[in-house]
Design an enzyme around this catalytic site. Structure first.
Site, PDB file in Angstrom:
ATOM      1  N   GLY A   9     -12.233  -7.749   8.742  1.00  0.00           N
ATOM      2  CA  GLY A   9     -11.979  -6.309   8.884  1.00  0.00           C
ATOM      3  C   GLY A   9     -13.070  -5.484   8.237  1.00  0.00           C
ATOM      4  O   GLY A   9     -12.805  -4.523   7.518  1.00  0.00           O
ATOM      5  N   THR A  11     -15.213  -3.623   9.751  1.00  0.00           N
ATOM      6  CA  THR A  11     -15.668  -2.518  10.619  1.00  0.00           C
ATOM      7  C   THR A  11     -15.184  -1.143  10.161  1.00  0.00           C
ATOM      8  O   THR A  11     -15.516  -0.142  10.797  1.00  0.00           O
ATOM      9  CB  THR A  11     -15.187  -2.760  12.065  1.00  0.00           C
ATOM     10  OG1 THR A  11     -13.768  -2.965  12.030  1.00  0.00           O
ATOM     11  CG2 THR A  11     -15.860  -3.965  12.691  1.00  0.00           C
ATOM     12  N   GLY A  13     -13.044   1.246   6.636  1.00  0.00           N
ATOM     13  CA  GLY A  13     -12.310   1.315   5.375  1.00  0.00           C
ATOM     14  C   GLY A  13     -12.816   0.403   4.266  1.00  0.00           C
ATOM     15  O   GLY A  13     -14.025   0.329   3.993  1.00  0.00           O
ATOM     16  N   ASP A  58     -10.882 -11.807  15.979  1.00  0.00           N
ATOM     17  CA  ASP A  58      -9.500 -11.349  15.840  1.00  0.00           C
ATOM     18  C   ASP A  58      -8.812 -12.382  14.960  1.00  0.00           C
ATOM     19  O   ASP A  58      -8.633 -13.539  15.372  1.00  0.00           O
ATOM     20  CB  ASP A  58      -8.832 -11.258  17.218  1.00  0.00           C
ATOM     21  CG  ASP A  58      -7.434 -10.640  17.133  1.00  0.00           C
ATOM     22  OD1 ASP A  58      -6.754 -10.820  16.099  1.00  0.00           O
ATOM     23  OD2 ASP A  58      -7.026  -9.979  18.105  1.00  0.00           O
ATOM     24  N   TYR A 151       5.824  -3.688   7.187  1.00  0.00           N
ATOM     25  CA  TYR A 151       4.492  -3.613   6.577  1.00  0.00           C
ATOM     26  C   TYR A 151       4.566  -4.045   5.105  1.00  0.00           C
ATOM     27  O   TYR A 151       3.819  -4.925   4.665  1.00  0.00           O
ATOM     28  CB  TYR A 151       3.897  -2.210   6.691  1.00  0.00           C
ATOM     29  CG  TYR A 151       2.578  -2.112   5.950  1.00  0.00           C
ATOM     30  CD1 TYR A 151       1.468  -2.824   6.388  1.00  0.00           C
ATOM     31  CD2 TYR A 151       2.465  -1.364   4.778  1.00  0.00           C
ATOM     32  CE1 TYR A 151       0.266  -2.788   5.690  1.00  0.00           C
ATOM     33  CE2 TYR A 151       1.270  -1.308   4.070  1.00  0.00           C
ATOM     34  CZ  TYR A 151       0.174  -2.027   4.531  1.00  0.00           C
ATOM     35  OH  TYR A 151      -1.009  -1.999   3.829  1.00  0.00           O
TER      36      TYR A 151
HETATM   37  P1  NDP Z   1      -8.796   0.488   8.227  1.00  0.00           P
HETATM   38  O1  NDP Z   1      -7.929   0.731   9.421  1.00  0.00           O
HETATM   39  O2  NDP Z   1      -9.834   1.485   7.893  1.00  0.00           O
HETATM   40  O3  NDP Z   1      -9.472  -0.951   8.358  1.00  0.00           O
HETATM   41  C1  NDP Z   1      -8.762  -2.062   8.811  1.00  0.00           C
HETATM   42  C2  NDP Z   1      -9.730  -3.166   9.205  1.00  0.00           C
HETATM   43  O4  NDP Z   1      -8.941  -4.305   9.632  1.00  0.00           O
HETATM   44  C3  NDP Z   1     -10.621  -2.783  10.348  1.00  0.00           C
HETATM   45  O5  NDP Z   1     -11.928  -3.210  10.054  1.00  0.00           O
HETATM   46  C4  NDP Z   1     -10.078  -3.539  11.533  1.00  0.00           C
HETATM   47  O6  NDP Z   1     -11.135  -3.920  12.374  1.00  0.00           O
HETATM   48  C5  NDP Z   1      -9.474  -4.769  10.844  1.00  0.00           C
HETATM   49  N1  NDP Z   1      -8.462  -5.428  11.652  1.00  0.00           N
HETATM   50  C6  NDP Z   1      -7.244  -4.978  12.009  1.00  0.00           C
HETATM   51  N2  NDP Z   1      -6.627  -5.874  12.791  1.00  0.00           N
HETATM   52  C7  NDP Z   1      -7.473  -6.920  12.936  1.00  0.00           C
HETATM   53  C8  NDP Z   1      -7.429  -8.145  13.632  1.00  0.00           C
HETATM   54  N3  NDP Z   1      -6.367  -8.510  14.366  1.00  0.00           N
HETATM   55  N4  NDP Z   1      -8.472  -8.993  13.539  1.00  0.00           N
HETATM   56  C9  NDP Z   1      -9.555  -8.643  12.818  1.00  0.00           C
HETATM   57  N5  NDP Z   1      -9.681  -7.500  12.146  1.00  0.00           N
HETATM   58  C10 NDP Z   1      -8.649  -6.642  12.219  1.00  0.00           C
HETATM   59  O7  NDP Z   1      -7.777   0.326   7.021  1.00  0.00           O
HETATM   60  P2  NDP Z   1      -7.995  -0.084   5.475  1.00  0.00           P
HETATM   61  O8  NDP Z   1      -9.405  -0.268   5.135  1.00  0.00           O
HETATM   62  O9  NDP Z   1      -7.199   0.866   4.697  1.00  0.00           O
HETATM   63  O10 NDP Z   1      -7.232  -1.472   5.478  1.00  0.00           O
HETATM   64  C11 NDP Z   1      -7.769  -2.670   4.956  1.00  0.00           C
HETATM   65  C12 NDP Z   1      -6.681  -3.459   4.275  1.00  0.00           C
HETATM   66  O11 NDP Z   1      -6.207  -2.707   3.168  1.00  0.00           O
HETATM   67  C13 NDP Z   1      -5.452  -3.743   5.140  1.00  0.00           C
HETATM   68  O12 NDP Z   1      -5.017  -5.048   4.889  1.00  0.00           O
HETATM   69  C14 NDP Z   1      -4.429  -2.719   4.654  1.00  0.00           C
HETATM   70  O13 NDP Z   1      -3.130  -3.164   4.846  1.00  0.00           O
HETATM   71  C15 NDP Z   1      -4.790  -2.671   3.179  1.00  0.00           C
HETATM   72  N6  NDP Z   1      -4.381  -1.503   2.412  1.00  0.00           N
HETATM   73  C16 NDP Z   1      -4.694  -0.229   2.815  1.00  0.00           C
HETATM   74  C17 NDP Z   1      -4.310   0.848   2.020  1.00  0.00           C
HETATM   75  C18 NDP Z   1      -4.578   2.255   2.433  1.00  0.00           C
HETATM   76  O14 NDP Z   1      -3.847   3.170   1.980  1.00  0.00           O
HETATM   77  N7  NDP Z   1      -5.606   2.528   3.212  1.00  0.00           N
HETATM   78  C19 NDP Z   1      -3.617   0.654   0.735  1.00  0.00           C
HETATM   79  C20 NDP Z   1      -3.314  -0.728   0.452  1.00  0.00           C
HETATM   80  C21 NDP Z   1      -3.713  -1.744   1.241  1.00  0.00           C
HETATM   81  P3  NDP Z   1     -11.127  -3.944  13.970  1.00  0.00           P
HETATM   82  O15 NDP Z   1     -10.188  -2.867  14.426  1.00  0.00           O
HETATM   83  O16 NDP Z   1     -12.540  -3.702  14.351  1.00  0.00           O
HETATM   84  O17 NDP Z   1     -10.657  -5.316  14.307  1.00  0.00           O
HETATM   85  C1  8X3 Z   2      -1.044   1.164   2.264  1.00  0.00           C
HETATM   86  C2  8X3 Z   2      -0.448   2.021   1.201  1.00  0.00           C
HETATM   87  O1  8X3 Z   2       1.601   3.414   0.625  1.00  0.00           O
HETATM   88  O2  8X3 Z   2       0.587   3.768   2.794  1.00  0.00           O
HETATM   89  O3  8X3 Z   2      -0.814  -0.170   1.974  1.00  0.00           O
HETATM   90  O4  8X3 Z   2       1.844   1.766   2.360  1.00  0.00           O
HETATM   91  S1  8X3 Z   2       0.966   2.756   1.790  1.00  0.00           S
END
Ligand code: NDP
Ligand code: 8X3
Length: 251
Positions: A9, A11, A13, A58, A151
């Site tokens: 992931g 790409t 965040g 994926d 989630y």
């Molecule tokens: P983003 O949506 O910005 O990034 C998510 C990344 O996951 C993308 O690069 C996407 O890439 C990749 N991804 C999703 N599904 C797949 C898949 N099936 N195969 C491969 N890659 C995948 O979100 P965040 O950066 O916030 O999320 C990153 C992690 O942090 C996640 O696990 C999320 O649950 C966790 N998180 C986020 C928080 C928040 O508030 N933002 C807080 C706590 C945890 P692509 O679409 O190109 O495949």
């Molecule tokens: C993402 C944080 O609070 O939106 O894991 O679930 S929250």
């Protein structure tokens, strides 16, 4: 010696921020995600700092995960750190209203994808007696909230799996860490609300929330701790976020 990190992931965040900070710190970076154009851009941007290998992946497809590891170029084969970051939330409806397909996708990505990626590197890490699995959990795995149903439960899985890995790996020098961020400003909400940018922006409105770089900095620090130190769990929230009280429904 140059170290190598595999980031899922990458790409967007947290993953994209990790790609940048590790690359700027001269690590070989293996960057994966489904969006090829973004992977190409990362390669162009970060190639000037360190060696970058990108692969469309994926994480829900165990064959693709296996193929990635088997086909890595020699320079990238010795993986020191796996950042299991790919993940998502879909929907914020109460469990009775939620979409079953969304639940499947979250389970397949956040749980099964993370398992496939972990399994694909773990045997080699144990064999060479070094390595670090960094899982991205969430405060949602620790604290319930309305609409967080599946989630949050996937992230509780990540927390307990991380601990159980530590139990299995005792006696080796392979480390495991679960990073548990609170709300952070990424594309997370845009994905959760299926492209509804107005709804997504509202989540981050007028609040000084965690930024992807904050989490990437923490991850780089975690993997650079001395060999004898294992950070098991690291929960981090924005200063502007904290718990609410338990609620009572009154008639
Ligand atoms: P983003 O949506 O910005 O990034 C998510 C990344 O996951 C993308 O690069 C996407 O890439 C990749 N991804 C999703 N599904 C797949 C898949 N099936 N195969 C491969 N890659 C995948 O979100 P965040 O950066 O916030 O999320 C990153 C992690 O942090 C996640 O696990 C999320 O649950 C966790 N998180 C986020 C928080 C928040 O508030 N933002 C807080 C706590 C945890 P692509 O679409 O190109 O495949
Ligand atoms: C993402 C944080 O609070 O939106 O894991 O679930 S929250």
């Amino acid at each position: 010696m140059t170290k190598t990190v595999l980031i899922t992931g990458a790409t967007s965040g947290f993953g994209a921020a990790c790609a940048e900070i590790f690359s700027r710190n001269k690590w070989n970076v293996i960057l994966t995600g489904r969006r090829k154009d973004r992977l190409n851009n990362l390669k162009k941007k970060l190639g000037k700092f360190s060696s970058v290998y990108t692969s469309q992946l994926d994480v829900r497809n165990s064959d693709e995960v296996e193929k990635l590891i088997t086909n890595l170029p020699q320079e990238f084969r010795d993986i020191d750190v796996l950042v299991n970051n790919a993940g998502l939330a879909l929907g914020l409806d109460s469990a009775d209203e939620a979409n079953l397909e969304d639940w499947d996708i979250m389970v397949d990505t956040n749980i099964k994808g993370l398992l496939y990626c972990t399994k694909s590197v773990l045997k080699t890490m144990v064999k060479k007696n070094s390595g670090h699995i960094v899982n991205i959990g969430s405060t949602a795995g620790n604290w319930p909230y309305p609409g967080g149903n599946v989630y949050g439960a996937t992230k509780s899985f990540v927390q307990q799996f991380s601990r159980n890995l530590r139990a299995d790996l005792l006696g080796t020098k392979v480390k495991v860490t679960n990073i548990e961020p609170g709300m952070a400003e990424t594309e997370f909400s845009l994905v959760r609300f299926k492209g509804d940018s107005k709804k997504a922006e509202k989540v981050y409105e007028n609040a000084d929330l965690l930024q992807p770089e904050d989490i990437a900095d923490i991850i780089l620090w975690v993997v650079n701790t001395p060999e004898r130190v294992n950070i098991n769990t690291l929960e981090v929230m924005a200063t502007c976020q904290a718990w609410g009280h338990l609620q009572v429904h009154r008639n």
